[in-house]
Design a protein around this motif. Structure first.
Motif, PDB file in Angstrom:
ATOM      1  N   SER A 185     108.020   4.237  52.003  1.00  0.00           N
ATOM      2  CA  SER A 185     106.854   4.658  52.877  1.00  0.00           C
ATOM      3  C   SER A 185     105.726   3.758  52.470  1.00  0.00           C
ATOM      4  CB  SER A 185     106.558   5.958  52.886  1.00  0.00           C
ATOM      5  OG  SER A 185     107.891   6.919  52.675  1.00  0.00           O
ATOM      6  N   ALA A 186     104.929   3.470  53.654  1.00  0.00           N
ATOM      7  CA  ALA A 186     103.413   2.609  53.516  1.00  0.00           C
ATOM      8  C   ALA A 186     102.556   3.399  52.716  1.00  0.00           C
ATOM      9  CB  ALA A 186     103.372   1.993  54.966  1.00  0.00           C
ATOM     10  N   VAL A 187     102.451   4.591  53.222  1.00  0.00           N
ATOM     11  CA  VAL A 187     101.390   5.594  52.714  1.00  0.00           C
ATOM     12  C   VAL A 187     101.870   6.837  52.065  1.00  0.00           C
ATOM     13  CG1 VAL A 187      99.172   6.771  53.186  1.00  0.00           C
ATOM     14  CG2 VAL A 187      99.906   4.436  54.313  1.00  0.00           C
ATOM     15  N   VAL A 208     111.386   8.444  63.737  1.00  0.00           N
ATOM     16  CA  VAL A 208     110.754   9.288  62.778  1.00  0.00           C
ATOM     17  C   VAL A 208     109.892   8.612  61.728  1.00  0.00           C
ATOM     18  CG1 VAL A 208     111.034  10.917  60.815  1.00  0.00           C
ATOM     19  CG2 VAL A 208     112.909  11.219  62.876  1.00  0.00           C
ATOM     20  N   LEU A 209     108.592   8.854  61.803  1.00  0.00           N
ATOM     21  CA  LEU A 209     107.807   8.048  61.045  1.00  0.00           C
ATOM     22  C   LEU A 209     107.161   8.795  59.541  1.00  0.00           C
ATOM     23  CD1 LEU A 209     105.494   6.658  63.768  1.00  0.00           C
ATOM     24  CD2 LEU A 209     107.412   5.510  62.838  1.00  0.00           C
ATOM     25  N   VAL A 210     107.569   9.849  59.350  1.00  0.00           N
ATOM     26  CA  VAL A 210     107.223  10.641  58.290  1.00  0.00           C
ATOM     27  C   VAL A 210     108.339  11.091  57.523  1.00  0.00           C
ATOM     28  CG1 VAL A 210     105.876  12.462  57.338  1.00  0.00           C
ATOM     29  CG2 VAL A 210     105.084  11.444  59.326  1.00  0.00           C
ATOM     30  N   CYS A 211     108.261  10.653  56.133  1.00  0.00           N
ATOM     31  CA  CYS A 211     109.258  10.980  55.211  1.00  0.00           C
ATOM     32  C   CYS A 211     109.154  12.205  54.510  1.00  0.00           C
ATOM     33  CB  CYS A 211     109.894   9.959  54.300  1.00  0.00           C
ATOM     34  SG  CYS A 211     110.770  10.380  53.119  1.00  0.00           S
ATOM     35  N   SER A 212     109.995  13.267  54.214  1.00  0.00           N
ATOM     36  CA  SER A 212     109.910  14.361  53.450  1.00  0.00           C
ATOM     37  C   SER A 212     110.991  14.676  52.386  1.00  0.00           C
ATOM     38  CB  SER A 212     109.629  15.501  54.344  1.00  0.00           C
ATOM     39  OG  SER A 212     110.566  15.784  54.961  1.00  0.00           O
ATOM     40  N   GLY A 213     110.851  15.378  51.382  1.00  0.00           N
ATOM     41  CA  GLY A 213     111.923  15.441  50.522  1.00  0.00           C
ATOM     42  C   GLY A 213     112.895  16.287  50.858  1.00  0.00           C
ATOM     43  N   ASP A 214     112.912  17.331  51.828  1.00  0.00           N
ATOM     44  CA  ASP A 214     113.763  18.055  52.014  1.00  0.00           C
ATOM     45  C   ASP A 214     114.524  17.316  53.080  1.00  0.00           C
ATOM     46  OD1 ASP A 214     112.764  20.077  50.325  1.00  0.00           O
ATOM     47  OD2 ASP A 214     111.630  21.250  52.091  1.00  0.00           O
ATOM     48  N   ARG A 215     114.047  16.704  53.985  1.00  0.00           N
ATOM     49  CA  ARG A 215     114.767  16.075  55.068  1.00  0.00           C
ATOM     50  C   ARG A 215     115.494  14.679  54.601  1.00  0.00           C
ATOM     51  NH1 ARG A 215     111.524  17.020  60.699  1.00  0.00           N
ATOM     52  NH2 ARG A 215     111.307  19.370  60.419  1.00  0.00           N
ATOM     53  N   HIS A 216     114.998  13.972  53.561  1.00  0.00           N
ATOM     54  CA  HIS A 216     115.413  12.610  53.374  1.00  0.00           C
ATOM     55  C   HIS A 216     115.970  12.580  52.251  1.00  0.00           C
ATOM     56  CE1 HIS A 216     112.596  12.441  56.689  1.00  0.00           C
ATOM     57  NE2 HIS A 216     113.557  11.612  57.314  1.00  0.00           N
ATOM     58  N   PHE A 217     115.708  13.351  51.155  1.00  0.00           N
ATOM     59  CA  PHE A 217     116.600  13.087  49.898  1.00  0.00           C
ATOM     60  C   PHE A 217     117.828  13.006  50.121  1.00  0.00           C
ATOM     61  CE2 PHE A 217     113.034  14.732  47.018  1.00  0.00           C
ATOM     62  CZ  PHE A 217     112.123  13.737  47.339  1.00  0.00           C
ATOM     63  N   PHE A 223     105.129   9.150  53.534  1.00  0.00           N
ATOM     64  CA  PHE A 223     105.811  10.100  52.808  1.00  0.00           C
ATOM     65  C   PHE A 223     104.911  11.190  52.447  1.00  0.00           C
ATOM     66  CE2 PHE A 223     107.064  11.769  48.504  1.00  0.00           C
ATOM     67  CZ  PHE A 223     108.067  12.170  48.810  1.00  0.00           C
ATOM     68  N   LEU A 224     105.319  12.464  52.838  1.00  0.00           N
ATOM     69  CA  LEU A 224     104.839  13.681  52.792  1.00  0.00           C
ATOM     70  C   LEU A 224     105.163  14.218  51.654  1.00  0.00           C
ATOM     71  CD1 LEU A 224     102.602  15.648  53.711  1.00  0.00           C
ATOM     72  CD2 LEU A 224     104.234  16.561  55.329  1.00  0.00           C
ATOM     73  N   SER A 225     104.504  14.470  50.574  1.00  0.00           N
ATOM     74  CA  SER A 225     104.681  15.152  49.071  1.00  0.00           C
ATOM     75  C   SER A 225     104.191  16.681  49.429  1.00  0.00           C
ATOM     76  CB  SER A 225     104.296  14.475  48.191  1.00  0.00           C
ATOM     77  OG  SER A 225     104.624  15.163  46.804  1.00  0.00           O
TER      78      SER A 225
END
Length: 749
Positions: free
Chosen positions: A646-648, A620-629, A588-590
Motif C-alpha cells: 500500500s502507498a498510504v 479495489v484500492l483500499v486494503c484491510s486485514g480482514d479481507r486481504h490477510f 492500507f486501513l488499520s
C-alpha cells in the motif's frame, strides 16, 4: 631707519636713568627698576616717581644714601628687595621726604634702629612683609617713635616667622602700631603668616584701632591663645576681617563656625563688619562643622554683613534655617561656600538673604542633593531673585531641574561647567540679563533643536549686552545622526555671534578619530555621511532586488511544484486506471476488531468507492486485514506485506485501537517503513491514552475524524478532501522514492 630708532632709544634710556657701571636700570614711563647693591650712585630723571631697588645690600645704607641727592625727594613709591645686611641703620630713609609708599623686604635682617623711619613724614603705606628674621621688639620700638605720623596702611606679613618663637599681639604691640605719642590713623592692617602666642582683642580696642582700622588680614596665622574675643562693644570702624587658613584655638573654632546661634552680646565686636572671610578653618577640625539641624535666630543681631566667605571648611550639610536681622537681610549680597564637601543646603538657609547678588557653590558634592532631594534642589535659590552671579560648577550634577532658574531673571553669570550634564532640558528662556553661560566640561554629546532655538532667542533678547555661551570640551559626536550633525553645524555657524572659548576646545569624535569642529570636522563628517548614504542606498537596493528575486524564485518553484504535482497526479490516475500502478493498493486501513462493524460496514466501502470515483477505476484500492490477510500465514508477515503493498496507511484510531497489541505493531511497522500515515479518529482519544509513536503522529500531523450523527455519521473533512490527501501523499511518496533511487544510482556509479 633702523640706526635712527636705535639712537632715539638710547637717548631715551639715558634721559630716564643714569647710573654707575655696576648698576643696571630699566625705565618705563615714570617707573625705574634697578639692580644695585648701593643706590647712592643712581641719578634719576625728573619724571621718575616710582623706584624698585633689587639686590640691595642693607649694610651699605646710610643716612646719606638718599639725602645726598635731592632727586630722591621727588620719589613717591619705593620698593626695596635687600639680600644682605643684618640690620637697618639709623635714619637711612632721610631724603625721601615725598615718599608715600615704602616696601622693605629683607629675609636676613635681625635688627633695626629705633629711628630707622626718621624723615618719612608723608608715608601713608608701609609694607614690611617677608622680614622673617626681624625681632619683633626691635620693630615695635621703631614704631613707638613719633615717626610715620600719616601712616594708614601697615603690612607685616611673615614678621619673625622664620623662628619657632611666637609674637604676642598684646597691649604694647597694638600701642606701638597706633603710635604712643601720636595717634596714627591706621586703616589697613595685615599681620598674616605669623604665629601668635597671644592675640588680645581688648588691646586692639583700647589703643583706639577700632576708631580707624577698616581692614584686618590675619591669613595663614597660628593663634595659640586668644584673649578678649568676647567684647562688649562694637569695633565701629572695622569693615573687613580675613582670618582664612589660620589655626585657631578649639574654643575659637567652635565659636566662629559651629555655633551660629550664640547670644548677640557675645558678638558685638563684629556688628559693623561688612566682609568676613573665614576660609579654610574647617581643615583643622576633626569633624566637619555646621551639620546639625537646629535653627539659628539672629534676628536681634544688627550685623551689617555684605560678604561672607566659608570656603574650604569641610562643610557637609547646611540643613539650617537662619533668621536674620532686617538690616542684615538687606545688606547680605555675597556668599561663597566653594571648595567644601556640601551634599545638602536647605533653601531656608539662603532664603533670608533676598538681596543676595553673588553665590558661589562650586567644588562641592551637590549632585547628591540633586539625586536624592531634587524637589528641594529646584527651590534652592527660588527666593534669591536678585542674583547676578551663580556658580554651581564642579559639583558632579547630572541634571538641572526644569524650573530651577525661573525666578532668577537678573542672573548675569551662570556657571555650570565641570558637571555631568548630558542634556540641557532646563528652562533658561527668562534669563534675558544673562551675559555669561558656562556649560563647558559636561557630558553633552549633542544639543537638541529646542535648546538651540532657546539660546538663539536668548542671545537676540539681550540687546544691551552680548551673551557669551561656553560649550567647549564636550564629548560631541560627529555622525550622520540629524541631532549630531545639526549640533556641529550650529556651533560652527554661531562662533562669531555668542559661542565663546578657544576654537581648539571644540572637538568631536568621528569613528574613534578626534576632529576640530572649526577646522575639518564638518567637511569630514559630510564626506563620511555621503559615503555611508551611498552604502546604505546600495544595501537597500540590493536587499530589495534580492527579496524580489527570492520571491520570484519561490513563486516560480511553487508554480513548478504545482504543475509537477498535477502531472504526477495525472500520471498516478492514469497508472491506476490502466492497471500499471506499482502498488496493489492505494491505502492500507488499520483498525481494531472492536471497531470492525463501523469500519467494515460503513467507512471501508465508502472510502473505496470515493477513491474509485477519483481515479476512474473499478479495482479495489483500499486494503484491510480482514479481507486481504492470507489464511495460514503469520499475522506479522501479513501486516508487513499489506503495508508494503500500500502507498498510504490509514489508522482508524479509537480507545480500543490504542490498547490492542496488533494495532500497535501495525503502527510501528508503518512508521518504520517511513510510509505516509493518515490518522482517522473514530472517537475522542486523549493523547495520554495513545502510544509513544501514535502520540507523536497526532501532535505532528493533521487528522480526519468520523463524526456520529442521526444519518449514520459523516467524515470531517469530507470524503473528497480525504481522498485528495491520500492521492497527494501517494504522489509525494513516489517523488521521494524516485529521488532516493537517483541518489543511490549516482553514489553506486
Amino acid at each position: 631707519m633702523y640706526p635712527t630708532v636705535a639712537l632715539s632709544l638710547t637717548v631715551c634710556m639715558f634721559i630716564a636713568c643714569s647710573s654707575a657701571c655696576s648698576t643696571s636700570c630699566v625705565c618705563i614711563k615714570d617707573k625705574a627698576t634697578c639692580r644695585t647693591p648701593d643706590p647712592s650712585g643712581l641719578v634719576l630723571s625728573e619724571h621718575i616717581r616710582e623706584v624698585v631697588l633689587q639686590d640691595l645690600n642693607a649694610s651699605l645704607l646710610t643716612n646719606n644714601t638718599f639725602s645726598a641727592n635731592s632727586q630722591w625727594s621727588q620719589i613717591e613709591t619705593l620698593e626695596i628687595w635687600a639680600n644682605g645686611g643684618e640690620s637697618l641703620g639709623s635714619r637711612v630713609f632721610t631724603g625721601l621726604s615725598g615718599l608715600t609708599y615704602l616696601g622693605y623686604h629683607n629675609e636676613h635682617m635681625f635688627y633695626m634702629e629705633y629711628d630707622a623711619f626718621y624723615g618719612l613724614d608723608h608715608l601713608k603705606e608701609l609694607d614690611f612683609s617677608t622680614n622673617i628674621r626681624l625681632q619683633t621688639m626691635s620693630f615695635l620700638i621703631s614704631m613707638y617713635s613719633k615717626n610715620l605720623p600719616r601712616l594708614n596702611k601697615l603690612t607685616l606679613t611673615g614678621l619673625h616667622s622664620y623662628y619657632v618663637e611666637t609674637i604676642n599681639a598684646d597691649y604694647n604691640f597694638f600701642q606701638s602700631i597706633a603710635g604712643l605719642d601720636i595717634q596714627r590713623n591706621i586703616t589697613y592692617l595685615d599681620i598674616s603668616n605669623v604665629t601668635f602666642g597671644e592675640f588680645n582683642f581688648q588691646a586692639f580696642i583700647q589703643n583706639g584701632l577700632c576708631d580707624s582700622v577698616h581692614k584686618v588680614y590675619l591669613r595663614y596665622a597660628t593663634f595659640l591663645n586668644i584673649q578678649g574675643y568676647v567684647a562688649e562693644e562694637t569695633c565701629s570702624s572695622l569693615e573687613v576681617l580675613d582670618i582664612s587658613d589660620s589655626l585657631l584655638p578649639n574654643i575659637m573654632l567652635d565659636f566662629t563656625i559651629s555655633k551660629i546661634d550664640f547670644l548677640c552680646r557675645l558678638t558685638m565686636f563684629y556688628f559693623n563688619i561688612e566682609e568676613l572671610y573665614i576660609n579654610g578653618l574647617g581643615k583643622y577640625m576633626m569633624t566637619p562643622p555646621l551639620q546639625d539641624d537646629r535653627d539659628g535666630d539672629l534676628s536681634s543681631c544688627p550685623y551689617k554683613m555684605r560678604k561672607l566667605s566659608l570656603e574650604n571648611n569641610l562643610i557637609k550639610r547646611l540643613n539650617y534655617t537662619v533668621k536674620l536681622h532686617n538690616d542684615t537681610q538687606k545688606t547680605m549680597e555675597w556668599i561663597s561656600l566653594a571648595g567644601n564637601i556640601l551634599e545638602f543646603i536647605s533653601p531656608l538657609f539662603l532664603s533670608p538673604s533676598f538681596n543676595l547678588k553673588y553665590l558661589d557653590l562650586s567644588s562641592n558634592q551637590l549632585h547628591k542633593m540633586q539625586e536624592h532631594y531634587e524637589d528641594m534642589f529646584e527651590l534652592l535659590i527660588q527666593n534669591n531673585t536678585k542674583l547676578n552671579v551663580l556658580k554651581l560648577n564642579r559639583n558632579g550634577i547630572a541634571r538641572i531641574p526644569s524650573n530651577m532658574f525661573l525666578t532668577n531673571t537678573e542672573l548675569e553669570v551662570l556657571d555650570l561647567s565641570d558637571n555631568n550634564l548630558s542634556s540641557l532640558d532646563f528652562n533658561i528662556g527668562r534669563l534675558t540679563n544673562l551675559k555669561v553661560l558656562n556649560l563647558s566640561y559636561n557630558a553633552i554629546s549633542y544639543i537638541d533643536a529646542q535648546t538651540r532655538d532657546t539660546m538663539e532667542q536668548l542671545a537676540a533678547a539681550t540687546n544691551s549686552h552680548k551673551l557669551r555661551i561656553d560649550l567647549s570640551n564636550m564629548p560631541y559626536i560627529c555622525s550622520c545622526d540629524d541631532n549630531h550633525m545639526e549640533t556641529i553645524q550650529w556651533i560652527h555657524r554661531n562662533l562669531d555671534t555668542f559661542i565663546t572659548s578657544p576654537r581648539e576646545d571644540y572637538m568631536c569624535t568621528l569613528q574613534d578619530e578626534r576632529l576640530y569642529i572649526f577646522q575639518n570636522a564638518l567637511e569630514k563628517t559630510k564626506s563620511y555621511c555621503r559615503v555611508q548614504r551611498v552604502k546604505r542606498d546600495l544595501a537597500i537596493s540590493l536587499s530589495i532586488v534580492c527579496v524580489f528575486l527570492l520571491i520570484g524564485i519561490a513563486v516560480f518553484l511553487k508554480i513548478q511544484g504545482i504543475r509537477r504535482r498535477q502531472r504526477e497526479r495525472k500520471n498516478l490516475l492514469s497508472q491506476i486506471e490502466v492497471g500499471e500502478f506499482p502498488k496493489k493498493f492505494l491505502a492500507f486501513l488499520s483498525f481494531s476488531s472492536d471497531d470492525a462493524e463501523l469500519v467494515v460496514n460503513t467507512i471501508l466501502p465508502r472510502l473505496n468507492s470515493e477513491l474509485q470515483l477519483k481515479t476512474g477505476t473499478s479495482r479495489v484500492l483500499v486494503c484491510s486485514g480482514d479481507r486481504h490477510f492470507r489464511p495460514g500465514y503469520a499475522l506479522g508477515e501479513e501486516i508487513i506485506r499489506c503495508i508494503e503493498d500500500s502507498a498510504v496507511t490509514i489508522l482508524a484510531v479509537s480507545k480500543n485501537f490504542c490498547q490492542k497489541e496488533w494495532c500497535r505493531k501495525e503502527v510501528q511497522e508503518t512508521y518504520d517503513q517511513n510510509k505516509p500515515i493518515v490518522l482517522l479518529l473514530l472517537e475522542r482519544v486523549e493523547p495520554d491514552e495513545m502510544g509513544k509513536v501514535l502520540r507523536k503522529l497526532f501532535s505532528r500531523y493533521a487528522h480526519a475524524s468520523w463524526i456520529s450523527d442521526s444519518n449514520g455519521g459523516h467524515m470531517e473533512p469530507d470524503w473528497s478532501i480525504l481522498c485528495d490527501a491520500l492521492l497527494d501523499l501517494t504522489v509525494e511518496q513516489s517523488e521521494k522514492n524516485t529521488f532516493k533511487l537517483k541518489w543511490l544510482n549516482w553514489f553506486s556509479s
